[in-house]
Enzyme design. Structure first.
Site, PDB file in Angstrom:
ATOM      1  CE  LYS B  39      -3.855   1.920   2.456  1.00  0.00           C
ATOM      2  NZ  LYS B  39      -5.100   1.944   3.686  1.00  0.00           N
ATOM      3  CB  SER B 114      -7.994   3.616   2.783  1.00  0.00           C
ATOM      4  OG  SER B 114      -7.238   3.014   3.678  1.00  0.00           O
ATOM      5  CB  SER B 138      -8.257   0.826   5.563  1.00  0.00           C
ATOM      6  OG  SER B 138      -9.053   2.125   5.767  1.00  0.00           O
TER       7      SER B 138
END
Ligand SMILES: [Zn+2]
Lengths: 521, 433
Positions: B39, B114, B138
């Site tokens: 990420k 996210s 997330s």
């Protein structure tokens, strides 16, 4: 605020005067501002002399290196970096808290102090807020009226921000450079109660604090920028302040920021007293304000009022665990502190209280003295170190570190054994210090004595010199005979000249008198 | 160490990657030669790291996050950096400064957020495993929406060093993969003590998933099936829970009254911390430079106004307000009290049950643009934020589909019992294979 507490004046008077920032008084003309009491409290920031920074492993020894050379993701505040507490810094802070007789809280918490400034790498400073490391201590100082306790409100830890560098000076630079070498240096903030009553007391507090921190081996006062002070000062009618229990309901106080030297504190506060008196004398109110000390000019200047309104939005630092170190502090052994050492100097070496205070007021000086006193007469050493040596060093702006104890031992021994008169011993000391200053070492005291021929030789040369002077100065001798006292002093001077000052003044006095009286007339 | 290279050129039609590494190096170890996506809020030395924000455009970290160091040491090949909601602020990956990621199963829908890029990269078959971060769901939300497995470890179990902070007290880096086994395998590499993270605990994860859940007590909080939860999703999750019962687990229903304040406590806490974390982005050290002709204050305000996205600016303002003097007690301090209530709920429930189960998300993946109203987006986090507030481990494992889109079963465990959570998810996964 109760009007009755403030004065015997009428309510109406009180109100009108209060609106001017005045304390109303009983009938008659108010006493001049000179009669007011000066109320001073200090916030002192000191850099803890650790090897590494507070939250990362970067070295703190940055002063002689280029900008941004002592940095890492943590102290640069790079995204993702996290602080990890330096245990040594906590230990240092605990030593300070203990030496200042504070209570270490069971749990203390680091908080974020949020504000924007380019030297602040993360846009917040990790500090302590509502749960500081320690609270409620005191430090004993030599006050204007004898010993006094200055109460310590709190002691907390925080990190130093970086530094802005303005190439070409702060006023003319077109841009600023940022150096983060200083960012993350551990600081300790010591806040006092408003217990000092004069700039001199404030300075004595700082001197005592410095000595204490140096005795604890947690602070190096010689490092540039290692100490910064903010001072709160207000002038209040005599006795009013104590009666109101540290309340500032009277005249407003002013915070003077940016003081970075021991002398500066006294200067800034003295200036501020004069300034506030002038304002009061004109009948104007003292505004609660923050002012900046301009060291080069010795004045304080108003800062933008915006700065005071700063809302730091403190909240607990989520990346650090609360500190629970109250049991650790119990295991910390403190070294001998200045007061204990002073008492020991009096008892062990027979120092006078004044000499003992001077000698123990600075760690290096005290260590120096003890080395000298171990091998030379301790009382004579105290006089020579505390009075003569310090005076000569100060005159030359030199530190105690530039002299070696062995020189002083030798010098004191020469004086003690009457090889050197006091006068010539001072001459020897000056020669040695000047040599150090000019980087042309003058040698040991004995070498200097030999080279300048200052040593008292056997007293045989004194009678010879006296005989010569009596023969060469018949007029003065006649004057002496006729009772003129100045003539005697003149004759002494002449003998001194012939013996190059090596004669002991007391001995010479007796011998000359004998010689004059013993003449065959 | 012997390093080799492989070539990585994914057919990224869903905008899962912000940066790809075409020829990543790899070494030997338990992840030898495996391509792993990271990420974009996890720092990678020498590889651009933006956290999905324009304000970090061009930022190349000079250091690796602790987890990245661990991955590399086990031979993994860093395939690239995945798209995300800017600084993690979102539930859809539509709030990226570099355009949204699409759900590989239906490009008209979001992948969740996210960590939407990481989930999409796995679901789209581009990588085997990925790292995400979970502040309020997330990892679990995109895992549920994309039909993969995602674990939010116990707070403190995985080092956050190098994770670009959004809400420090809530977030954890965690593993994402196709299967529970692979998720566990990745967890084994990234978990463990890191002295650089003061909130990290010394508890390594050395575990092989075990599907035997005989006698395990599973609590099902009524609140997880309350208003706002799509009945079709609820039905799927109940089916999954019944499957666990068939495998020997005991199911008990229970109550979690703290849920009533969970969202409020969560949003006050995360926006407060974010307002402070993101203050450093002032155009001086990274991102597009400020206009040096302007005064410092004007210049950095302009930079922040231009480069932060709308949702980020909204949360910075909310958090700044919540922390301001006079409001701190009313908001931040109160949120911490509410957070404690949620924790107390978990503590109480875990005296009686071993794990808690329910849906990961109230619905299947939203259509693009469906959650344009921020409040309705915030509400969709209701089932995932309790685990973050309490710091407990939580996993999302696929449990069938509704209308062709995956549904996630969420299992939450006791603090530091990530292994039990993994085992329970594994038992379900193996039962339905
Ligand atoms: Zn550093």
């Amino acid at each position: 605020m109760s009007m009755e507490n403030m004065s015997g004046g009428t309510m109406a008077e009180s109100r009108s005067e209060q609106s001017q920032g005045h304390i109303s008084r009983s009938a008659g003309s108010p006493p001049p501002p000179e009669a007011d009491e000066t109320i001073i409290g200090l916030e002192v920031h000191c850099q803890l002399d650790t090897v590494t920074k507070l939250f990362c492993a970067c070295s703190t020894d940055y002063r002689s290196d280029g900008p941004n050379t002592h940095t890492c993701p943590v102290c640069l505040g790079l995204p993702g970096a996290l602080p990890a507490i330096n245990k040594k810094a906590v230990e240092f802070a605990l030593r300070v808290a203990k030496a200042l007789n504070c209570e270490v809280l069971f749990e203390s918490v680091f908080s974020r102090k949020n504000y924007f400034y380019p030297d602040l790498d993360k846009a917040f400073q990790i500090s302590q807020y509502d749960k500081p490391l320690a609270v409620g201590g005191y430090l004993v100082i030599e006050g204007e009226e004898g010993e006094k306790r200055v109460r310590i409100t709190r002691v907390h830890m925080e990190e130093d921000p970086g530094r802005l560098v303005h190439k070409g000076g702060a006023d003319r630079a077109r841009y600023s450079l940022v150096d983060y070498n200083r960012a993350g240096i551990p600081l300790i903030e010591i806040v006092t109660e408003p217990d000092m009553r004069s700039p001199k007391e404030a300075r004595r507090f700082l001197n005592k604090l410095r000595a204490t921190l140096e005795y604890l081996s947690v602070f190096d006062s010689e490092k540039e920028g290692s100490l910064r002070v903010d001072a709160n000062i207000s002038l209040q009618p005599e006795g009013w302040f104590d009666r109101e229990k540290k309340s500032y309901k009277g005249r407003n106080r002013v915070e003077v920021k940016n003081i970075s030297s021991y002398k500066g504190v006294e200067k800034a506060l003295t200036f501020e007293i004069t300034r506030q008196r002038n304002v009061i004398r004109k009948g104007q109110p003292i505004e609660q304000a923050t002012r900046h000390f301009v060291e080069t000019q010795g004045i304080t200047t108003a800062s933008r009022s915006k700065e005071e309104e700063q809302d730091y939005r403190y909240f607990p630092e989520p990346d650090l665990c609360p500190l629970r170190v109250s049991s650790w502090v119990e295991r910390i052994d403190l070294p001998e502190l200045p007061d204990a050492r002073r008492a020991r100097f009096i008892g062990q070496y027979g120092c006078s209280p004044n000499h003992a205070r001077t000698l123990t007021g600075d760690l290096k000086l005290a260590d120096f003295y003890e080395k000298v006193a171990a091998q030379a007469d301790p009382v004579l050493s105290a006089t020579w170190v505390a009075d003569t040596l310090i005076g000569e060093l100060n005159y030359r702006d030199m530190g105690i570190g530039s002299v070696t104890p062995s020189h002083m031992i030798e010098l004191v021994t020469l004086v003690k054994s009457k090889v050197l008169t006091d006068r010539n011993a001072i001459e020897v000391l000056r020669t040695i210090l000047d040599g150090i200053l000019q980087k042309q070492p003058a040698g040991t005291p004995s070498q200097v004595v030999a080279r300048l021929d200052l040593g008292a030789t056997d007293s045989g040369i004194i009678p010879a010199a006296i005989a010569d002077v009596i023969r060469e100065q018949p007029q003065a001798v006649a004057d002496y005979d006729s009772g003129k006292k100045e003539a005697f002093m003149f004759l002494i001077g002449q003998v001194m000249k012939k013996t190059k000052g090596k004669a002991d003044p007391a001995e010479l006095n007796t011998m000359l008198r004998k010689a004059l009286h013993g003449r065959v007339q | 160490m012997v390093r080799s290279r492989l070539s990585f050129s994914p057919d990224d039609r869903v905008n899962a990657f912000l940066t790809t590494c075409p020829e990543p190096e790899y070494g030997t170890g338990s992840l030898e030669g495996l391509t792993i996506a990271i990420k974009d809020n996890i720092s990678t030395k020498g590889i651009r790291t933006t956290a999905g924000s324009r304000i970090l455009e061009g930022y190349i970290p000079p250091y690796d996050a602790h987890v990245v160091t661990l991955l590399i040491a086990e031979g993994a090949a860093i395939a690239g950096k995945t798209n995300m909601d800017e600084f993690g602020m979102g539930t859809t990956t539509e709030n990226s400064g570099y355009g949204p990621t699409f759900n590989p199963l239906d490009k008209g829908r979001v992948p969740g957020g996210s960590s939407g890029g990481s989930a999409a990269a796995i679901a789209g078959g581009m990588v085997r495993m990925a790292l995400g971060s979970d502040t309020g769901g997330s990892i679990r939300c995109p895992a549920a929406f994309c039909g993969i497995v995602g674990l939010k470890p116990t707070y403190g179990r995985v080092s956050r060093y190098g994770l670009i902070a959004y809400a420090n007290s809530l977030e954890q880096i965690g593993p994402m993969a196709r299967t529970v086994n692979e998720t566990s395998r990745l967890m084994q590499v990234i978990a463990g003590h890191d002295p650089k993270d003061s909130t990290s605990v010394d508890l390594p994860y050395c575990h092989t998933p075990d599907k035997n859940i005989q006698g395990r007590r599973i609590g099902v909080p009524e609140e997880f099936f309350g208003a706002g939860v799509d009945p079709a999703v609820a039905a799927k999750v109940w089916e999954a829970i019944e499957e666990l019962e068939k495998k020997g687990a005991e199911i008990v229903t229970c109550r979690m009254p703290g849920m009533a304040f969970a969202l409020a406590a969560y949003y006050v806490t995360c926006t407060s911390e974010a307002s402070s974390n993101l203050a450093r982005f002032d155009g001086v050290r990274y991102g597009p430079a400020v206009d040096t002709k302007k005064s410092w204050h004007d210049a950095f305000q302009e930079r922040r106004g231009k480069s932060f996205g709308k949702e980020v600016r909204r949360r910075i303002m909310l958090g700044t307000f919540a922390l301001s003097s006079g409001y701190y007690g009313k908001y931040y301090a109160k949120a911490q009290a509410a957070r404690q209530q949620v924790k107390n709920d978990f503590t109480r429930l875990y005296k009686d049950v071993d794990v808690l189960a329910g849906p990961t998300m109230p619905t299947i993946a939203f259509r693009l643009g469906e959650k344009a109203d921020p409040l309705s987006m915030y509400l969709s986090d209701i089932l995932t934020v309790p685990a973050n507030l309490a710091g407990v481990p939580a996993i999302s494992v696929p449990c069938g589909t509704v209308g062709g889109m995956p549904v996630g079963l969420q299992i939450m465990g006791r603090p530091f019992e990530d292994e039990v959570v993994i085992d329970t998810a594994y038992a379900y996964e193996q039962a339905v294979v």
